[in-house]
Design a protein around this motif. Structure first.
Motif, PDB file in Angstrom:
ATOM      1  N   LEU A  61     -18.231  23.023  29.049  1.00  0.00           N
ATOM      2  CA  LEU A  61     -18.609  24.002  30.071  1.00  0.00           C
ATOM      3  C   LEU A  61     -18.330  23.489  31.480  1.00  0.00           C
ATOM      4  CD1 LEU A  61     -21.946  25.451  28.668  1.00  0.00           C
ATOM      5  CD2 LEU A  61     -19.761  26.636  28.918  1.00  0.00           C
ATOM      6  N   LYS A  62     -18.654  22.236  31.736  1.00  0.00           N
ATOM      7  CA  LYS A  62     -18.376  21.664  33.053  1.00  0.00           C
ATOM      8  C   LYS A  62     -16.885  21.712  33.355  1.00  0.00           C
ATOM      9  CE  LYS A  62     -22.270  18.490  33.396  1.00  0.00           C
ATOM     10  NZ  LYS A  62     -22.672  17.076  33.415  1.00  0.00           N
ATOM     11  N   SER A  63     -16.100  21.365  32.365  1.00  0.00           N
ATOM     12  CA  SER A  63     -14.652  21.371  32.540  1.00  0.00           C
ATOM     13  C   SER A  63     -14.142  22.780  32.830  1.00  0.00           C
ATOM     14  CB  SER A  63     -13.987  20.815  31.281  1.00  0.00           C
ATOM     15  OG  SER A  63     -12.601  20.930  31.369  1.00  0.00           O
ATOM     16  N   GLN A  64     -14.611  23.754  32.057  1.00  0.00           N
ATOM     17  CA  GLN A  64     -14.156  25.129  32.237  1.00  0.00           C
ATOM     18  C   GLN A  64     -14.592  25.706  33.582  1.00  0.00           C
ATOM     19  OE1 GLN A  64     -11.947  26.766  30.157  1.00  0.00           O
ATOM     20  NE2 GLN A  64     -11.899  24.664  29.418  1.00  0.00           N
ATOM     21  N   ILE A  65     -15.832  25.446  33.967  1.00  0.00           N
ATOM     22  CA  ILE A  65     -16.337  25.969  35.247  1.00  0.00           C
ATOM     23  C   ILE A  65     -15.575  25.353  36.407  1.00  0.00           C
ATOM     24  CG2 ILE A  65     -18.327  25.987  36.814  1.00  0.00           C
ATOM     25  CD1 ILE A  65     -20.073  26.327  34.287  1.00  0.00           C
ATOM     26  N   SER A  66     -15.410  24.043  36.388  1.00  0.00           N
ATOM     27  CA  SER A  66     -14.713  23.402  37.508  1.00  0.00           C
ATOM     28  C   SER A  66     -13.244  23.815  37.551  1.00  0.00           C
ATOM     29  CB  SER A  66     -14.857  21.883  37.443  1.00  0.00           C
ATOM     30  OG  SER A  66     -14.256  21.365  36.284  1.00  0.00           O
ATOM     31  N   PHE A 135     -25.288  23.715  36.529  1.00  0.00           N
ATOM     32  CA  PHE A 135     -26.078  24.930  36.425  1.00  0.00           C
ATOM     33  C   PHE A 135     -26.432  25.508  37.778  1.00  0.00           C
ATOM     34  CE2 PHE A 135     -26.733  22.908  32.292  1.00  0.00           C
ATOM     35  CZ  PHE A 135     -26.198  23.913  31.508  1.00  0.00           C
ATOM     36  N   LYS A 136     -26.541  24.686  38.793  1.00  0.00           N
ATOM     37  CA  LYS A 136     -26.786  25.219  40.132  1.00  0.00           C
ATOM     38  C   LYS A 136     -25.595  26.032  40.608  1.00  0.00           C
ATOM     39  CE  LYS A 136     -30.027  21.670  41.445  1.00  0.00           C
ATOM     40  NZ  LYS A 136     -30.231  20.413  42.098  1.00  0.00           N
ATOM     41  N   LEU A 137     -24.396  25.548  40.327  1.00  0.00           N
ATOM     42  CA  LEU A 137     -23.192  26.280  40.710  1.00  0.00           C
ATOM     43  C   LEU A 137     -23.046  27.537  39.854  1.00  0.00           C
ATOM     44  CD1 LEU A 137     -20.542  26.492  42.305  1.00  0.00           C
ATOM     45  CD2 LEU A 137     -19.467  25.202  40.457  1.00  0.00           C
ATOM     46  N   TYR A 138     -23.219  27.400  38.567  1.00  0.00           N
ATOM     47  CA  TYR A 138     -23.052  28.520  37.644  1.00  0.00           C
ATOM     48  C   TYR A 138     -23.994  29.668  37.981  1.00  0.00           C
ATOM     49  CZ  TYR A 138     -22.625  30.945  33.179  1.00  0.00           C
ATOM     50  OH  TYR A 138     -22.412  31.877  32.221  1.00  0.00           O
ATOM     51  N   ALA A 139     -25.178  29.357  38.437  1.00  0.00           N
ATOM     52  CA  ALA A 139     -26.177  30.391  38.739  1.00  0.00           C
ATOM     53  C   ALA A 139     -25.789  31.256  39.931  1.00  0.00           C
ATOM     54  CB  ALA A 139     -27.528  29.740  39.002  1.00  0.00           C
ATOM     55  N   VAL A 140     -24.907  30.778  40.788  1.00  0.00           N
ATOM     56  CA  VAL A 140     -24.589  31.539  41.998  1.00  0.00           C
ATOM     57  C   VAL A 140     -23.155  32.059  42.070  1.00  0.00           C
ATOM     58  CG1 VAL A 140     -26.394  30.456  43.369  1.00  0.00           C
ATOM     59  CG2 VAL A 140     -24.090  29.457  43.360  1.00  0.00           C
ATOM     60  N   VAL A 141     -22.351  31.836  41.013  1.00  0.00           N
ATOM     61  CA  VAL A 141     -21.020  32.439  41.037  1.00  0.00           C
ATOM     62  C   VAL A 141     -21.168  33.933  40.763  1.00  0.00           C
ATOM     63  CG1 VAL A 141     -19.785  30.340  40.365  1.00  0.00           C
ATOM     64  CG2 VAL A 141     -20.526  31.933  38.593  1.00  0.00           C
ATOM     65  N   PRO A 142     -20.256  34.757  41.280  1.00  0.00           N
ATOM     66  CA  PRO A 142     -20.361  36.204  41.050  1.00  0.00           C
ATOM     67  C   PRO A 142     -20.384  36.541  39.559  1.00  0.00           C
ATOM     68  CG  PRO A 142     -18.773  35.738  42.768  1.00  0.00           C
ATOM     69  CD  PRO A 142     -19.158  34.410  42.171  1.00  0.00           C
ATOM     70  N   HIS A 143     -21.052  37.653  39.218  1.00  0.00           N
ATOM     71  CA  HIS A 143     -21.255  38.049  37.822  1.00  0.00           C
ATOM     72  C   HIS A 143     -19.955  38.173  37.040  1.00  0.00           C
ATOM     73  CE1 HIS A 143     -22.926  39.890  34.284  1.00  0.00           C
ATOM     74  NE2 HIS A 143     -22.090  40.908  34.420  1.00  0.00           N
ATOM     75  N   LEU A 149     -15.885  33.183  32.636  1.00  0.00           N
ATOM     76  CA  LEU A 149     -16.132  31.828  32.159  1.00  0.00           C
ATOM     77  C   LEU A 149     -16.658  31.837  30.736  1.00  0.00           C
ATOM     78  CD1 LEU A 149     -17.692  30.276  35.347  1.00  0.00           C
ATOM     79  CD2 LEU A 149     -15.568  29.553  34.261  1.00  0.00           C
ATOM     80  N   LEU A 150     -17.536  32.760  30.429  1.00  0.00           N
ATOM     81  CA  LEU A 150     -18.107  32.823  29.088  1.00  0.00           C
ATOM     82  C   LEU A 150     -17.097  33.258  28.041  1.00  0.00           C
ATOM     83  CD1 LEU A 150     -21.616  34.331  29.850  1.00  0.00           C
ATOM     84  CD2 LEU A 150     -21.083  31.991  29.150  1.00  0.00           C
ATOM     85  N   THR A 151     -16.106  34.044  28.416  1.00  0.00           N
ATOM     86  CA  THR A 151     -15.127  34.531  27.448  1.00  0.00           C
ATOM     87  C   THR A 151     -13.888  33.652  27.378  1.00  0.00           C
ATOM     88  OG1 THR A 151     -14.152  36.008  29.089  1.00  0.00           O
ATOM     89  CG2 THR A 151     -15.859  36.936  27.668  1.00  0.00           C
TER      90      THR A 151
END
Length: 160
Positions: A61-66, A135-143, A149-151
Motif C-alpha cells: 500500500l505504501k508503494s502504491q500510494i507513493s 495513513f495520514k496522507l491517505y486520509a486526505v487525498v481526494p475521494h 488507489l484501492l482498485t
C-alpha cells in the motif's frame, strides 16, 4: 517450567480465562498446563503469520500510494495544498512533514541524505514520507484518488 521463564505471567494468564469457571473461579476439569501452553504457542504462531501478512500489505500500500501520488503530482506534489481534500490542514501537515524529514535524516542518514541531495530540491520524495505517515496522507487525498488507489493492481488501474 522453563516456559514460564520466557513468558510473562500476566500475558500468559489471559489464556486461562476460557478455562476458568465464572462461579467458583477454578479451572474446569481436564484443563492442563500443557493445553494452555499449546494454545499460547498456537496464538503466537498465528500472530506471527498475520503480522507478516499485514507487513506485506502495508509495504504494498505504501508503494502504491507513493507511486500514484508522485506520478500524478510530481515528487514534491505533497507540498501543494490543492492536492488534498477539504479535511486537510496544510500548515499542520507541513509541520509534520518537516518533523518527519528531520527524523528520517537523523535516523537514516546514510540511506536518505544521498537520495535527497541528488534528486529532491526542497525536502524528500513522497515515498520517503510515506514510510512514516501513510495513513495520514491517505486520509486526505481526494475521494476519487482513494478509489483509484484501492482498485490499482499490478500497475493497471480500473476505471471508476
Amino acid at each position: 517450567m522453563s516456559f514460564l521463564n520466557h513468558v510473562n505471567n500476566y500475558r500468559f494468564s489471559g489464556y486461562f480465562l476460557p478455562f476458568i469457571s465464572k462461579t467458583d473461579k477454578k479451572f474446569h476439569d481436564g484443563t492442563s498446563f500443557e493445553q494452555l501452553e499449546n494454545i499460547y504457542y498456537f496464538d503466537s504462531e498465528l500472530r506471527k503469520l498475520i503480522m507478516g501478512t499485514i507487513d506485506e500489505i502495508e509495504i504494498y500500500l505504501k508503494s502504491q500510494i507513493s507511486y500514484y501520488h508522485s506520478q500524478k503530482y510530481d515528487a514534491e506534489g505533497y507540498t501543494d495544498s490543492t492536492n488534498y481534500n477539504s479535511k486537510h490542514n496544510h500548515n499542520t501537515f507541513l509541520q509534520r512533514v518537516s518533523a518527519c524529514i528531520a527524523e528520517n535524516q537523523r535516523s537514516c542518514p546514510l540511506f536518505l541524505n544521498p537520495f535527497t541531495a541528488n534528486y529532491v530540491k526542497r525536502g524528500e520524495h513522497i515515498w520517503c514520507l510515506i514510510l512514516r505517515s501513510m495513513f495520514k496522507l491517505y486520509a486526505v487525498v481526494p475521494h476519487v484518488e482513494t478509489v483509484v488507489l484501492l482498485t490499482r493492481t499490478e500497475g493497471t488501474t480500473s476505471e471508476v
